[in-house]
Design an enzyme around this catalytic site. Sequence first.
Site, PDB file in Angstrom:
ATOM      1  N   LYS A   1       0.862  -1.191   0.000  1.00  0.00           N
ATOM      2  CA  LYS A   1       0.000   0.000   0.000  1.00  0.00           C
ATOM      3  C   LYS A   1       0.894   1.236   0.000  1.00  0.00           C
ATOM      4  O   LYS A   1       1.915   1.186   0.677  1.00  0.00           O
ATOM      5  CB  LYS A   1      -0.915  -0.009   1.226  1.00  0.00           C
ATOM      6  CG  LYS A   1      -1.847  -1.212   1.294  1.00  0.00           C
ATOM      7  CD  LYS A   1      -2.990  -1.150   0.304  1.00  0.00           C
ATOM      8  CE  LYS A   1      -3.830  -2.417   0.369  1.00  0.00           C
ATOM      9  NZ  LYS A   1      -4.995  -2.383  -0.537  1.00  0.00           N
TER      10      LYS A   1
ATOM     11  N   LYS B   1      -2.171   1.256  -2.895  1.00  0.00           N
ATOM     12  CA  LYS B   1      -2.582   0.217  -3.834  1.00  0.00           C
ATOM     13  C   LYS B   1      -1.796   0.291  -5.131  1.00  0.00           C
ATOM     14  O   LYS B   1      -1.346  -0.718  -5.674  1.00  0.00           O
ATOM     15  CB  LYS B   1      -4.065   0.361  -4.155  1.00  0.00           C
ATOM     16  CG  LYS B   1      -5.004   0.209  -2.963  1.00  0.00           C
ATOM     17  CD  LYS B   1      -6.404   0.680  -3.287  1.00  0.00           C
ATOM     18  CE  LYS B   1      -7.140  -0.277  -4.167  1.00  0.00           C
ATOM     19  NZ  LYS B   1      -8.111  -1.121  -3.450  1.00  0.00           N
TER      20      LYS B   1
ATOM     21  N   LYS C   1       1.148  -9.872  -2.739  1.00  0.00           N
ATOM     22  CA  LYS C   1      -0.041  -9.893  -3.601  1.00  0.00           C
ATOM     23  C   LYS C   1      -0.198  -8.536  -4.282  1.00  0.00           C
ATOM     24  O   LYS C   1      -0.057  -7.497  -3.633  1.00  0.00           O
ATOM     25  CB  LYS C   1      -1.299 -10.187  -2.746  1.00  0.00           C
ATOM     26  CG  LYS C   1      -2.615 -10.103  -3.484  1.00  0.00           C
ATOM     27  CD  LYS C   1      -3.779 -10.252  -2.513  1.00  0.00           C
ATOM     28  CE  LYS C   1      -5.092  -9.929  -3.189  1.00  0.00           C
ATOM     29  NZ  LYS C   1      -5.117  -8.554  -3.741  1.00  0.00           N
TER      30      LYS C   1
ATOM     31  N   ASP D   1      -2.426  -5.546  -5.916  1.00  0.00           N
ATOM     32  CA  ASP D   1      -3.772  -5.059  -5.658  1.00  0.00           C
ATOM     33  C   ASP D   1      -4.639  -5.302  -6.903  1.00  0.00           C
ATOM     34  O   ASP D   1      -4.107  -5.517  -8.004  1.00  0.00           O
ATOM     35  CB  ASP D   1      -3.763  -3.578  -5.287  1.00  0.00           C
ATOM     36  CG  ASP D   1      -4.588  -3.361  -4.024  1.00  0.00           C
ATOM     37  OD1 ASP D   1      -4.138  -2.643  -3.118  1.00  0.00           O
ATOM     38  OD2 ASP D   1      -5.669  -3.982  -3.939  1.00  0.00           O
ATOM     39  N   GLU D   2      -5.944  -5.268  -6.725  1.00  0.00           N
ATOM     40  CA  GLU D   2      -6.854  -5.625  -7.817  1.00  0.00           C
ATOM     41  C   GLU D   2      -6.746  -4.658  -8.994  1.00  0.00           C
ATOM     42  O   GLU D   2      -7.065  -5.020 -10.134  1.00  0.00           O
ATOM     43  CB  GLU D   2      -8.301  -5.699  -7.324  1.00  0.00           C
ATOM     44  CG  GLU D   2      -8.937  -4.385  -6.934  1.00  0.00           C
ATOM     45  CD  GLU D   2      -8.589  -3.930  -5.529  1.00  0.00           C
ATOM     46  OE1 GLU D   2      -9.017  -2.818  -5.141  1.00  0.00           O
ATOM     47  OE2 GLU D   2      -7.835  -4.643  -4.837  1.00  0.00           O
TER      48      GLU D   2
ATOM     49  N   HIS E   1      -9.535 -12.593  -6.994  1.00  0.00           N
ATOM     50  CA  HIS E   1     -10.006 -11.384  -6.326  1.00  0.00           C
ATOM     51  C   HIS E   1     -11.412 -11.140  -6.846  1.00  0.00           C
ATOM     52  O   HIS E   1     -11.709 -11.386  -8.013  1.00  0.00           O
ATOM     53  CB  HIS E   1      -9.099 -10.197  -6.646  1.00  0.00           C
ATOM     54  CG  HIS E   1      -9.326  -9.036  -5.722  1.00  0.00           C
ATOM     55  ND1 HIS E   1     -10.459  -8.256  -5.759  1.00  0.00           N
ATOM     56  CD2 HIS E   1      -8.578  -8.557  -4.708  1.00  0.00           C
ATOM     57  CE1 HIS E   1     -10.390  -7.341  -4.809  1.00  0.00           C
ATOM     58  NE2 HIS E   1      -9.264  -7.498  -4.150  1.00  0.00           N
TER      59      HIS E   1
ATOM     60  N   LYS F   1     -13.164  -3.950   7.159  1.00  0.00           N
ATOM     61  CA  LYS F   1     -13.694  -2.649   6.723  1.00  0.00           C
ATOM     62  C   LYS F   1     -14.789  -2.790   5.677  1.00  0.00           C
ATOM     63  O   LYS F   1     -15.438  -1.795   5.325  1.00  0.00           O
ATOM     64  CB  LYS F   1     -12.540  -1.809   6.147  1.00  0.00           C
ATOM     65  CG  LYS F   1     -11.974  -2.364   4.839  1.00  0.00           C
ATOM     66  CD  LYS F   1     -10.819  -1.550   4.279  1.00  0.00           C
ATOM     67  CE  LYS F   1     -10.413  -2.089   2.922  1.00  0.00           C
ATOM     68  NZ  LYS F   1      -9.216  -1.434   2.356  1.00  0.00           N
TER      69      LYS F   1
ATOM     70  N   SER G   1      -9.788 -10.732   4.105  1.00  0.00           N
ATOM     71  CA  SER G   1      -9.012  -9.545   3.736  1.00  0.00           C
ATOM     72  C   SER G   1      -9.893  -8.313   3.843  1.00  0.00           C
ATOM     73  O   SER G   1     -11.109  -8.408   3.744  1.00  0.00           O
ATOM     74  CB  SER G   1      -8.541  -9.710   2.276  1.00  0.00           C
ATOM     75  OG  SER G   1      -7.981  -8.530   1.762  1.00  0.00           O
TER      76      SER G   1
ATOM     77  N   GLY H   1      -9.119  -4.455   5.799  1.00  0.00           N
ATOM     78  CA  GLY H   1      -9.147  -3.812   7.107  1.00  0.00           C
ATOM     79  C   GLY H   1      -8.635  -4.683   8.231  1.00  0.00           C
ATOM     80  O   GLY H   1      -8.890  -4.398   9.408  1.00  0.00           O
TER      81      GLY H   1
ATOM     82  N   GLN I   1      -5.096 -11.811   4.449  1.00  0.00           N
ATOM     83  CA  GLN I   1      -4.404 -10.756   3.711  1.00  0.00           C
ATOM     84  C   GLN I   1      -4.495  -9.468   4.512  1.00  0.00           C
ATOM     85  O   GLN I   1      -5.581  -9.082   4.963  1.00  0.00           O
ATOM     86  CB  GLN I   1      -5.038 -10.542   2.327  1.00  0.00           C
ATOM     87  CG  GLN I   1      -4.265  -9.611   1.392  1.00  0.00           C
ATOM     88  CD  GLN I   1      -4.175  -8.144   1.853  1.00  0.00           C
ATOM     89  OE1 GLN I   1      -3.078  -7.592   1.953  1.00  0.00           O
ATOM     90  NE2 GLN I   1      -5.273  -7.542   2.198  1.00  0.00           N
ATOM     91  N   ALA I   2      -3.361  -8.834   4.744  1.00  0.00           N
ATOM     92  CA  ALA I   2      -3.359  -7.536   5.418  1.00  0.00           C
ATOM     93  C   ALA I   2      -2.450  -6.596   4.628  1.00  0.00           C
ATOM     94  O   ALA I   2      -1.282  -6.913   4.414  1.00  0.00           O
ATOM     95  CB  ALA I   2      -2.878  -7.665   6.858  1.00  0.00           C
ATOM     96  N   GLY I   3      -3.015  -5.458   4.201  1.00  0.00           N
ATOM     97  CA  GLY I   3      -2.240  -4.443   3.492  1.00  0.00           C
ATOM     98  C   GLY I   3      -1.942  -3.306   4.445  1.00  0.00           C
ATOM     99  O   GLY I   3      -0.847  -3.216   5.043  1.00  0.00           O
ATOM    100  N   GLY I   4      -2.951  -2.478   4.708  1.00  0.00           N
ATOM    101  CA  GLY I   4      -2.787  -1.382   5.672  1.00  0.00           C
ATOM    102  C   GLY I   4      -2.370  -1.896   7.036  1.00  0.00           C
ATOM    103  O   GLY I   4      -1.579  -1.266   7.749  1.00  0.00           O
TER     104      GLY I   4
HETATM  105  O1  LIG Z   1      -7.821  -2.971  -1.717  1.00  0.00           O
HETATM  106  C1  LIG Z   1      -8.211  -3.454  -0.630  1.00  0.00           C
HETATM  107  O2  LIG Z   1      -9.026  -2.892   0.060  1.00  0.00           O
HETATM  108  C2  LIG Z   1      -7.660  -4.786  -0.269  1.00  0.00           C
HETATM  109  O3  LIG Z   1      -6.423  -4.903  -0.934  1.00  0.00           O
HETATM  110  C3  LIG Z   1      -7.449  -4.865   1.240  1.00  0.00           C
HETATM  111  O4  LIG Z   1      -6.562  -3.894   1.668  1.00  0.00           O
HETATM  112  P1  LIG Z   1      -6.337  -3.656   3.232  1.00  0.00           P
HETATM  113  O5  LIG Z   1      -5.770  -4.899   3.810  1.00  0.00           O
HETATM  114  O6  LIG Z   1      -5.365  -2.507   3.285  1.00  0.00           O
HETATM  115  O7  LIG Z   1      -7.628  -3.307   3.834  1.00  0.00           O
HETATM  116  C4  LIG Z   1      -8.572  -5.877  -0.849  1.00  0.00           C
HETATM  117  O8  LIG Z   1      -8.713  -5.549  -2.210  1.00  0.00           O
HETATM  118  C5  LIG Z   1      -9.907  -6.038  -0.210  1.00  0.00           C
HETATM  119  O9  LIG Z   1      -9.794  -6.784   0.947  1.00  0.00           O
HETATM  120  C6  LIG Z   1     -10.900  -6.745  -1.135  1.00  0.00           C
HETATM  121  O10 LIG Z   1     -12.125  -6.951  -0.500  1.00  0.00           O
HETATM  122  P2  LIG Z   1     -12.690  -8.431  -0.205  1.00  0.00           P
HETATM  123  O11 LIG Z   1     -11.566  -9.152   0.480  1.00  0.00           O
HETATM  124  O12 LIG Z   1     -13.867  -8.208   0.689  1.00  0.00           O
HETATM  125  O13 LIG Z   1     -13.042  -8.988  -1.496  1.00  0.00           O
HETATM  126 MG   LIG Z   2      -7.146  -4.505  -2.871  1.00  0.00          MG
END
Ligand SMILES: O=C(O)[C@@](O)(COP(=O)(O)O)[C@H](O)[C@H](O)COP(=O)(O)O
Ligand SMILES: [Mg+2]
Length: 416
Positions: A152, A154, A178, A180-181, A270, A311, A339, A341, A361-364
């Site tokens: 992050k 992203k 990983k 990001d999408e 994803h 989140k 994943s 939050g 999965q943890a980004g932030g």
């Molecule tokens: O871009 C984001 O928000 C994340 O990379 C999480 O980042 P953080 O760890 O920084 O929150 C993921 O794409 C979401 O979790 C997808 O949602 P889901 O898993 O519900 O499909």
């Molecule tokens: Mg993401």
Amino acid sequence: MGISYEDFLDREYEPLASDLRCRFSIEPAADMSWADAAGRVASESSNGTWAELDVEGSVTDLSATAYEIDESAGIVEVAYPEALFEPGSMPQILSCIAGNIMGMKAVDRIRLLDCEWPAAVVDAFPGPQYGSAVKSEILDAGDRPALATVPKPKVGLSSEQHAEVGYEAWVGGVDLLKDDENLTDQSFNPFEDRLTESLAQRDRAESETGERKSYLLNVTAPGGEMLERVDLAAEHGCEFVMVDVVTTGWAAVQQVRQRCERHGLAIHAHRAMHAAFDRVPSHGVSMRVIAQIARLCGVDHIHTGTADLGKLENEDTVGINEWLRSDRHGLSDVLPVASGGLHPGLVPELLDRLGEEIMIQAGGGIHGHPDGTRAGARALRGAVEATQDGRPLEAASAEYPELATAVDKWGTATPR
Ligand SMILES: O=C(O)[C@@](O)(COP(=O)(O)O)[C@H](O)[C@H](O)COP(=O)(O)O
Ligand SMILES: [Mg+2]
């Protein structure tokens, strides 16, 4: 013989073992009875239409049947004959069970809640190559949740910076870097540079930690380009690819699955855009059905939510995860991904709600750590190890001071 909407409703009908059974919640339009609405759902999602049709006998063998209506629960059950479907084509199946009916005036709301997939339909799909076995076959996380992190911000990092963040996270204890999408092949972080730089850092981290590490490389792209990126991933020695399964569409996912079979690559799904289909509880396609489709099409992991700890809005994470692990005509399971939050303070509750056979999965929750990425990764790893040992997080702070720092900063709060 004439067929019309009424012919698609039969409450005496006993579904065949080879029928695909779908459960819909509907809200009939004000001027529509439940029976009329149910007949229309079955008709328009198989081979009927609004006008009475003169048809040859065998045509009706392809007609779906609404066989159960529960007005108090708002539920209609429809059975679809196997012959209606092209074997192994998910787009064709969805054009039936989630097609025009989603826009019919006969119902104010309609939601495809759940499907009972018969062997007759499932056998034409490959299913996952690995499923949860990735944790032990490709990684060294057989006895714990697999840990992943998205750098992050992203997007915006260069390939070199992206790979450096990966190295810090890997040596801190994470198994998977990983993408990001929305990170694909932008000029500030080109796909192949990112791939080669990240794998070089991966090799470095593996030799330093003695643990197998890998990379969920986002190959999402238009048509043939995506397959070329899958080939590149294999060529460079990556074991995984990631696909934005909803935005690329299931036909593309099926193509990627075929190509990954050739290379022995695992697929991370994803689900970006899923909420456009599943967020409104009275309409659309449930995440449960999206997860079922993904399993048949052959992804190895899919995001299913955090059981409301994170989140993002989640729908029935526990139920969906159970389905992804359940025996379905010999299909491999799928590893659920929690994943959105997440941070170390949430790990005890997360594992209590979802068990350990998941990917976290943890980004932030890693890169936002006051002491940086490596400390954030150690904090997450420490939280998992402490929780698996049945120790409160505080008890692990001697071994993992980074964990204490993370808990001081974020506590056990759900970010909003
Ligand atoms: O871009 C984001 O928000 C994340 O990379 C999480 O980042 P953080 O760890 O920084 O929150 C993921 O794409 C979401 O979790 C997808 O949602 P889901 O898993 O519900 O499909
Ligand atoms: Mg993401």
